[in-house]
Motif scaffolding. Sequence first.
Motif, PDB file in Angstrom:
ATOM      1  N   GLY A  99      61.227  57.529 -46.733  1.00  0.00           N
ATOM      2  CA  GLY A  99      61.321  56.024 -47.042  1.00  0.00           C
ATOM      3  C   GLY A  99      62.632  55.394 -46.517  1.00  0.00           C
ATOM      4  O   GLY A  99      62.585  54.296 -46.056  1.00  0.00           O
ATOM      5  N   ALA A 100      63.754  56.237 -46.521  1.00  0.00           N
ATOM      6  CA  ALA A 100      64.999  55.979 -46.036  1.00  0.00           C
ATOM      7  C   ALA A 100      64.732  55.559 -44.310  1.00  0.00           C
ATOM      8  O   ALA A 100      65.480  54.460 -43.805  1.00  0.00           O
ATOM      9  CB  ALA A 100      66.136  56.684 -46.172  1.00  0.00           C
ATOM     10  N   PHE A 101      64.306  56.627 -44.008  1.00  0.00           N
ATOM     11  CA  PHE A 101      64.090  56.296 -42.245  1.00  0.00           C
ATOM     12  C   PHE A 101      63.464  55.174 -41.971  1.00  0.00           C
ATOM     13  O   PHE A 101      63.587  54.519 -41.190  1.00  0.00           O
ATOM     14  CB  PHE A 101      63.615  57.619 -41.775  1.00  0.00           C
ATOM     15  CG  PHE A 101      63.371  57.759 -40.330  1.00  0.00           C
ATOM     16  CD1 PHE A 101      64.436  58.160 -39.566  1.00  0.00           C
ATOM     17  CD2 PHE A 101      62.263  57.334 -39.798  1.00  0.00           C
ATOM     18  CE1 PHE A 101      64.457  58.194 -38.196  1.00  0.00           C
ATOM     19  CE2 PHE A 101      62.155  57.634 -38.156  1.00  0.00           C
ATOM     20  CZ  PHE A 101      63.063  57.824 -37.661  1.00  0.00           C
ATOM     21  N   ASP A 102      62.290  55.136 -42.546  1.00  0.00           N
ATOM     22  CA  ASP A 102      61.475  53.910 -42.330  1.00  0.00           C
ATOM     23  C   ASP A 102      62.319  52.586 -42.431  1.00  0.00           C
ATOM     24  O   ASP A 102      62.109  51.632 -41.824  1.00  0.00           O
ATOM     25  CB  ASP A 102      60.188  53.760 -43.172  1.00  0.00           C
ATOM     26  CG  ASP A 102      59.108  54.828 -42.718  1.00  0.00           C
ATOM     27  OD1 ASP A 102      59.295  55.351 -41.768  1.00  0.00           O
ATOM     28  OD2 ASP A 102      58.420  55.424 -43.504  1.00  0.00           O
ATOM     29  N   ALA A 103      63.198  52.934 -43.708  1.00  0.00           N
ATOM     30  CA  ALA A 103      63.919  51.370 -43.910  1.00  0.00           C
ATOM     31  C   ALA A 103      65.280  51.443 -42.985  1.00  0.00           C
ATOM     32  O   ALA A 103      65.994  50.600 -43.292  1.00  0.00           O
ATOM     33  CB  ALA A 103      64.205  51.391 -45.129  1.00  0.00           C
TER      34      ALA A 103
END
Length: 225
Positions: A99-103
């Motif tokens: 989730g953090a990587f996609d954000a």
Amino acid sequence: MAYDLEEQEQIATFKAFWGSYGNLITWVLIVVLGGYAAYNFWNSHQRNQAAEASGLYDQMLASLQANDNAKVQRIAGDIESKFGGTIYAPMAALGAAKGAFDANDLKTAKAQLQWAIDHGDEEYKSLAKLRLAGVLLDEKAYDQALAQLSGEFLPQYKGDVADRKGDIYAAQNKPADARSAYQAALDAMDKKNPGRQLVQLKLDSLGGSTAAADAKPAPAAAPAA
């Protein structure tokens, strides 16, 4: 009713035995029964912990699907802090890293992957180290990425590790090292592994296998005079 002589002797023997060993037997029973009760309590506690963690994990997956990274990180943090001993904690860390990587929050992604490395079992450690190497590759932190791949991995990840090394070497403009790593990945991967096709494409883009790339054509014979 009066006891006969034999019964009186048995009673006397029992009293003597109990006088000598009664306290010991009582404490042994207390310890055994206490241990059994604690075991049942622990199993019940573990089941309750797993059930609560599972519910939170489902919520996190829904938030991940909705691209709500803030909620994903909050729920993952709750699982890690309250239910860190369950299987859902490293699972949540990996999900939160995605989730953090996609954000585009690479700092949080790396922190979540490091949590999985520090607290997960060998399976989750291997996955987390592979993914952390990928994040570091995106940051062009090549030496750090290679360092993540230099540790212990489960045998089934040998091909994936070699593939990731090939990506790093290619990004460093080291084609010979990249070819060698991609070839090692192909050699380690099962023939039915769908990832082989992508690795083969990478290898072909660099000129094929190491042996083929290093082979030089023989010089043409000089024409006869």
